[in-house]
Enzyme design. Structure first.
Site, mmCIF file in Angstrom:
data_model
loop_
_atom_site.group_PDB
_atom_site.id
_atom_site.type_symbol
_atom_site.label_atom_id
_atom_site.label_comp_id
_atom_site.label_asym_id
_atom_site.label_seq_id
_atom_site.Cartn_x
_atom_site.Cartn_y
_atom_site.Cartn_z
ATOM 1 N N ASP A 71 0.734 -4.644 -18.425
ATOM 2 C CA ASP A 71 0.658 -3.799 -19.613
ATOM 3 C C ASP A 71 1.529 -4.463 -20.680
ATOM 4 O O ASP A 71 2.473 -5.190 -20.353
ATOM 5 C CB ASP A 71 1.186 -2.403 -19.289
ATOM 6 C CG ASP A 71 1.311 -1.533 -20.522
ATOM 7 O OD1 ASP A 71 0.334 -1.432 -21.272
ATOM 8 O OD2 ASP A 71 2.414 -0.982 -20.731
ATOM 9 N N ASP B 39 4.599 0.836 -16.789
ATOM 10 C CA ASP B 39 5.785 1.702 -16.758
ATOM 11 C C ASP B 39 5.678 2.846 -15.763
ATOM 12 O O ASP B 39 6.608 3.618 -15.594
ATOM 13 C CB ASP B 39 6.108 2.239 -18.151
ATOM 14 C CG ASP B 39 5.011 3.155 -18.699
ATOM 15 O OD1 ASP B 39 4.114 3.540 -17.928
ATOM 16 O OD2 ASP B 39 5.052 3.483 -19.894
ATOM 17 N N CYS C 74 8.202 2.159 24.225
ATOM 18 C CA CYS C 74 8.625 3.563 24.194
ATOM 19 C C CYS C 74 8.052 4.247 22.956
ATOM 20 O O CYS C 74 7.534 5.372 23.027
ATOM 21 C CB CYS C 74 10.157 3.664 24.163
ATOM 22 S SG CYS C 74 10.999 2.979 25.601
ATOM 23 N N ASP D 245 0.604 4.200 -17.413
ATOM 24 C CA ASP D 245 -0.291 3.273 -16.727
ATOM 25 C C ASP D 245 -0.622 3.716 -15.308
ATOM 26 O O ASP D 245 -1.068 2.912 -14.494
ATOM 27 C CB ASP D 245 0.345 1.877 -16.694
ATOM 28 C CG ASP D 245 0.641 1.367 -18.092
ATOM 29 O OD1 ASP D 245 -0.284 1.347 -18.910
ATOM 30 O OD2 ASP D 245 1.795 1.003 -18.359
ATOM 31 N N CYS E 67 12.546 0.191 23.935
ATOM 32 C CA CYS E 67 11.710 -0.909 23.455
ATOM 33 C C CYS E 67 10.555 -0.325 22.642
ATOM 34 O O CYS E 67 10.385 0.890 22.552
ATOM 35 C CB CYS E 67 11.170 -1.742 24.618
ATOM 36 S SG CYS E 67 10.033 -0.833 25.689
#
Length: 725
Positions: free
Chosen positions: A416, A613, A20, A617, A17
């Site tokens: 952009d 891109d 743990c 940028d 679970c």
């Protein structure tokens, strides 16, 4: 001592679970030299950053082993979905079947055969294997939890079932009283049923990765010494020439050197229409060649292929922890001790009000069992796994769960221009010389030959088309955001925008009327000067993509503001923005200034997403709350950006935001129902509805309800697969 920070990914088996995972995480963080540790129960994986001068990878694995789990490093090319053990599902199934086969006769004998000879002995013999073989995992988990001074789901199950079992042993052989062997047996049976169904459902959350991994073929046809050889995929090297026939999978990334065909790239990019391939085209490993034979040169193999990069990104996202998960972790950490106190309180209260010891014990067991916080712990990671997997299958790579969660709150998207809203492959539309047209184009093309800008490519292509000789330049210097200066044919030459001409104090008065006319049509104008004289201008147009207008329209309909940012002049920028439907434009912004513009928007309290891109940028994408990088086919290893759109399709920006909203919605639904279940379930189990609904106090009902709550959370997350984005 020198600090050497390393990162390691470990596969962890044996977690039952999310508690743990939390226990492992806390224990690792207590180790000297461990900087960070994220353990994901659903993914079965730990991401650990550590100082190797203070602690080793072996120490980390030993620590996890001492906690009662099995850990091993994820080697290169080894993915968690690939090795998630089916043995876990099979083990849970087998233990459930053992438990149910023995529990059915226990239940029948307990209810209908009250006077059976040796009844107590038979029940004891049937219940003991259920308790200590089928239920062994709960005792193991409890032992290691107590050893490490903590508690988890196993503690609650072990306490509840042991109370029922050992009380029944006492009443069977030593003292007078009712036996509850059916209670302990059915408790374990229902919990194991939940564990089995949950393990099976969790396996479905990683379907997207499994499908991606299934794309890679095991062998490849390589051309070596003029012979076609079928070799294992691991033996393909960069530079090898590979042959792919119709209907075959492309084994690795490469560039076509011979042949024509169409390739189905849908499983990588999400694009259903086959892509035409010819000499010079890029091909992606894992995609399917349709109708022609292709010879291509391998450019990336193994971990370097686009497919491997995609799988790695998705895995990292699925293993990361979303901010909203911290709430669940905080609740889960305090929950088990609180439940034990509530159970003891329940036992004492019922004794005080006059109920029997047996009645009080049964209610106490019901509280212990129904309160397991498994559903709460599963709420976030299961939804994250399904959401990121769904994104990957649609060509949207979300790098981490923080990005997935935060994208839902974006209020502004900054695009952009070049290569994002426009095709990024402009062409020369106008050549306007003061004197000689051919000389103007020759000078411009010679200068731009060394530039990698898309506008430069258009000018060089135009010169070659007109068969104009291109000369070598010297003293080449790029002026960011303005243009280029150099020497050509022993003359000082400058080629760029109006800012460059002004900087060099060159008059452009005779060209400005024409420049304004061209710019009003959305064209980019570049001036050429020789010496101190402007000799002409060249206009280049970059057309908008087919997807720009619908992408902007969809974002506007979603109530998200759209802005365009560009280094281009205001007139050209406004013309492009008008075409796509963007009203606000930030023009003539130098690359290094784009991040500052994002900061300004953020200071106004806006949550900003930036789309570009991923290379030019990078500063802008890094500054934005969410950076969205446009990838194209094989270009998925973009470091900057929280989200990568594999297709060059800006419509996926809105899809990514919708996916984020849907995933966050599922997480909140899961958390609500998990908390609601515990808020209602614990009082009912404690007996607030007694005597009207006495049946609801049975621990067996509590165990079934607890098991189904976890299964329902995972199932609800899986429904995200059906959501359209």
């Amino acid at each position: 001592m020198l600090t050497i920070t390393k990162k390691v990914s470990l596969m962890i088996h044996g977690m039952h679970c999310t508690a743990c995972a939390l226990n492992i995480e806390k224990s690792l963080l207590k180790m000297k030299g461990v900087n960070s540790a994220d353990v994901n129960f659903v993914a079965g994986k730990a991401e650990i950053s550590y100082d190797s001068s203070k602690v080793s990878q072996g120490d980390l694995i030993d620590k996890i082993s001492k906690l009662g789990y099995h850990a091993m490093p994820m080697t290169e090319g080894h993915h968690h979905a690939e090795i998630t053990p089916k043995s876990e599902i099979i083990h849970q199934r087998n233990m459930f079947l053992l438990s149910v086969v023995l529990s059915i006769p226990i239940l029948l004998i307990s209810m209908f055969f009250m006077d059976m000879p040796y009844r107590a002995v038979i029940l004891f013999l049937l219940a003991t294997p259920v308790q200590f073989i089928a239920g062994l995992q709960f005792y193991k988990g409890t032992f290691f939890a107590l050893k490490n001074r903590t508690s988890d789901m196993n503690t609650l199950i072990a306490l509840g079932t042991s109370a029922a079992y050992f009380y029944s042993v006492a009443t069977a052989f030593f003292i007078k009283g009712d036996m509850y062997f059916e209670t302990s047996a059915l408790l374990i049976t229902f919990v194991l049923l939940g564990e089995w169904l949950e393990a099976f459902a969790r396996g479905k959350t990683s379907d997207a990765i499994k499908k991606l991994m299934g794309l890679s073929p095991k062998t490849a046809t390589v051309l070596r010494k003029d012979k076609e050889l079928n070799v294992p995929i691991d033996e393909v090297n960069v530079g090898d020439i590979l042959i792919v026939k119709p209907g075959e999978k492309i084994p690795v990334d490469g560039i076509v050197v011979f042949g024509d065909s169409s390739v189905d790239e849908s499983m990588i990019t999400g694009e259903s229409i086959p892509v035409e391939k010819k000499k010079g085209s890029k091909v992606i490993g894992g995609t399917i060649n349709k109708n022609g034979s292709l010879n291509f040169r391998a450019t990336a193999v193994g971990e370097g292929t686009a497919l491997s990069q995609i799988i790695k990104i998705v895995e990292e996202a699925q293993s990361s922890k979303a901010p909203i998960q911290r709430f669940a972790d905080a609740v889960s950490a305090k929950f088990v001790p609180a439940v034990v106190l509530v159970a003891l309180f329940t036992f004492v209260i019922w004794l005080i009000v006059g109920q029997t010891f047996q009645f009080s014990l049964i209610n106490t067991i019901a509280v212990l069992v129904i309160a397991c916080p498994c559903a709460l712990g599963l709420a976030t990671p299961t939804a994250i796994m399904v959401g990121t997997g769904k994104g990957a299958s649609s060509g949207i790579l979300i790098k981490n769960s923080i990005a997935l969660e935060n994208s839902s709150g974006l209020k502004t998207i900054v695009f952009d221009k070049t290569g994002t809203l426009t095709k990024g492959k402009p062409s020369v539309t106008d050549i306007f010389p003061v004197d000689k047209r051919k000389e103007l184009l020759m000078f411009a093309a010679s200068i731009e030959k060394r530039s990698e800008h898309p506008l430069a490519e258009a000018i060089v292509a135009k010169a070659r088309q007109e068969k104009i000789k291109i000369h070598k330049v010297s003293g080449f210097r790029s002026v960011p955001g303005k243009g280029i200066v150099c020497k050509l044919l022993r003359k000082d030459v400058a080629f760029g925008n109006k800012k460059l001409m002004d900087e060099k104090k060159i008059s452009t008065k005779s060209l400005e009327l024409k420049a304004s006319e061209l710019q009003s049509k959305g064209k980019t104008v570049m001036y050429l000067s020789i010496g101190k004289k402007a000799v002409g201008l060249i206009a280049v147009a970059d057309t908008i993509t087919d997807y720009a207008m619908p992408a902007v329209r969809e974002l506007n309909l979603m109530g998200i503001d759209t802005i365009m940012i560009t280094g281009d002049n205001a007139t050209t920028a406004n013309a492009i923005a008008k075409q796509v439907g963007i009203k606000k434009v930030l023009a003539e912004v130098l690359p290094e200034q784009k991040a500052e513009e994002i900061k300004k928007l953020q200071k106004l309290g806006q949550k900003v997403g930036a789309v570009g891109d991923g290379i030019n940028d990078a500063p802008m994408l890094a500054q934005a709350d969410i950076g969205i990088a446009i990838g194209t086919g094989t270009d998925v290893a973009i470091e900057t950006g929280d989200i990568v759109l594999i297709k060059n399709d800006v419509r996926d920006v809105s899809k990514a935001i919708k996916l984020s909203k849907s995933t966050l919605s599922k997480i909140k639904q899961n958390m609500f129902w998990a908390l609601f279940y515990n808020s209602v379930g614990i009082p009912i189990a404690a007996g607030v509805l007694y005597p009207s609904f006495g049946i609801l106090l049975r621990p067996e009902i509590a165990a079934f309800a607890m098991a189904m709550s976890s299964v329902s959370v995972v199932t609800n997350s899986l429904l995200l697969k059906l959501k359209k984005i």
